[in-house]
Write a protein that holds these residues in place. Structure first.
Motif, PDB file in Angstrom:
ATOM      1  N   ILE A 155      -5.918  -2.842  -4.784  1.00  0.00           N
ATOM      2  CA  ILE A 155      -5.411  -1.550  -5.254  1.00  0.00           C
ATOM      3  C   ILE A 155      -6.609  -0.635  -5.498  1.00  0.00           C
ATOM      4  O   ILE A 155      -7.422  -0.877  -6.380  1.00  0.00           O
ATOM      5  N   ASP A 156      -6.687   0.432  -4.700  1.00  0.00           N
ATOM      6  CA  ASP A 156      -7.837   1.337  -4.778  1.00  0.00           C
ATOM      7  C   ASP A 156      -7.431   2.728  -4.279  1.00  0.00           C
ATOM      8  O   ASP A 156      -8.149   3.354  -3.500  1.00  0.00           O
ATOM      9  N   GLY A 157      -6.277   3.191  -4.732  1.00  0.00           N
ATOM     10  CA  GLY A 157      -5.758   4.459  -4.258  1.00  0.00           C
ATOM     11  C   GLY A 157      -5.811   5.552  -5.307  1.00  0.00           C
ATOM     12  O   GLY A 157      -6.875   6.042  -5.669  1.00  0.00           O
ATOM     13  N   TYR A 158      -4.648   5.921  -5.817  1.00  0.00           N
ATOM     14  CA  TYR A 158      -4.499   7.008  -6.784  1.00  0.00           C
ATOM     15  C   TYR A 158      -4.798   6.471  -8.177  1.00  0.00           C
ATOM     16  O   TYR A 158      -4.034   5.682  -8.726  1.00  0.00           O
ATOM     17  N   HIS A 159      -5.911   6.891  -8.756  1.00  0.00           N
ATOM     18  CA  HIS A 159      -6.419   6.277  -9.975  1.00  0.00           C
ATOM     19  C   HIS A 159      -5.841   6.931 -11.232  1.00  0.00           C
ATOM     20  O   HIS A 159      -6.554   7.496 -12.060  1.00  0.00           O
ATOM     21  N   HIS A 163       0.471   5.422 -12.473  1.00  0.00           N
ATOM     22  CA  HIS A 163       0.671   5.104 -11.056  1.00  0.00           C
ATOM     23  C   HIS A 163       0.243   3.667 -10.761  1.00  0.00           C
ATOM     24  O   HIS A 163       0.952   2.925 -10.065  1.00  0.00           O
ATOM     25  N   ILE A 164      -0.904   3.275 -11.306  1.00  0.00           N
ATOM     26  CA  ILE A 164      -1.390   1.906 -11.116  1.00  0.00           C
ATOM     27  C   ILE A 164      -0.392   0.898 -11.696  1.00  0.00           C
ATOM     28  O   ILE A 164      -0.122  -0.147 -11.100  1.00  0.00           O
ATOM     29  N   ALA A 165       0.167   1.220 -12.856  1.00  0.00           N
ATOM     30  CA  ALA A 165       1.152   0.332 -13.479  1.00  0.00           C
ATOM     31  C   ALA A 165       2.365   0.141 -12.572  1.00  0.00           C
ATOM     32  O   ALA A 165       2.879  -0.979 -12.417  1.00  0.00           O
TER      33      ALA A 165
END
Length: 222
Positions: A155-159, A163-165
């Protein structure tokens, strides 16, 4: 060099395009409120190995040698993998690293592929020569219809912590072994999202948290 205070980098945007005191950022710029990574010159690369080595060297020069530690971790963790998925591609540093291990299935998801498209033929040629099923999926990661489990997820997209959750909730059931999250030191609130995820998902555990430079975190399926 561009040096931003931690306070200011928290106030400014949300993608992995910022810096802390020890994090070098020489060729960055701001567009539309987001920090944009350097765009490496990879025109001399003729195969996936040359591409990955050149890109890695240029990233180290721009952001510090330890910035690419997560690439070494990806290479190690995918050494014997059969499938790999990543969210966030940019120029394909992590994609090329995983593909060097000749993983049979590689899938990368991003909202656009503008910075990797000029070199797409290098990835496609490598995939064809090594019997790799290679998919580039242009989509919002939260809208993408997952139809295949993978062993490893990056996972290395929208930080953004919320969103990560949501990505962790959506993709963890489709991941059978390992989740890697990049920039969990650079963006402290992402680490909080990881902690919340582990508290509510007892089938996952913290394997390792790397805190140097941008940092990364590795989770393992119990």
């Amino acid at each position: 060099d561009l040096h931003l205070s931690l306070r200011r980098q928290r106030q400014m945007c949300i993608r992995d395009r910022t810096t802390v005191s020890h994090y070098k950022f020489r060729k960055s710029k701001v567009e539309g409120g987001r920090y944009i990574m350097i765009v490496a010159n990879l025109k001399e690369a003729t195969n996936i190995n040359e591409y990955q080595i050149s890109l890695k060297q240029q990233l180290q020069k721009a952001h510090g040698e330890q910035y690419t530690d997560y690439l070494d971790e990806i290479y190690r963790l995918t050494k014997n993998s059969q499938s790999y998925r990543e969210i966030g591609t940019f120029q394909g540093a992590s994609t090329s690293t995983a593909m060097m291990n000749r993983i049979p299935y590689v899938e990368t998801i991003d909202i656009d592929f503008v910075h990797i498209n000029p070199y797409k033929h290098i990835f496609e040629t490598h995939a064809q020569q090594n019997q790799i099923e290679f998919k580039m999926i242009q989509s919002d990661s939260l809208k993408y219809n997952i139809d295949k489990p993978t062993e490893v997820l990056l996972i290395d997209g929208y930080h953004n912590p919320k969103h990560i959750a949501k990505e962790l909730d959506k993709y963890s059931p489709w991941t059978t072994q390992t989740i890697i999250l990049h920039d969990t030191t650079l963006f402290p609130r992402l680490w909080k999202s990881v902690q919340n995820f582990l508290s509510s998902h007892q089938d996952w555990k913290l394997v390792y948290r790397h805190t140097l430079n941008a940092g990364y975190t590795v989770l393992g399926k119990k």
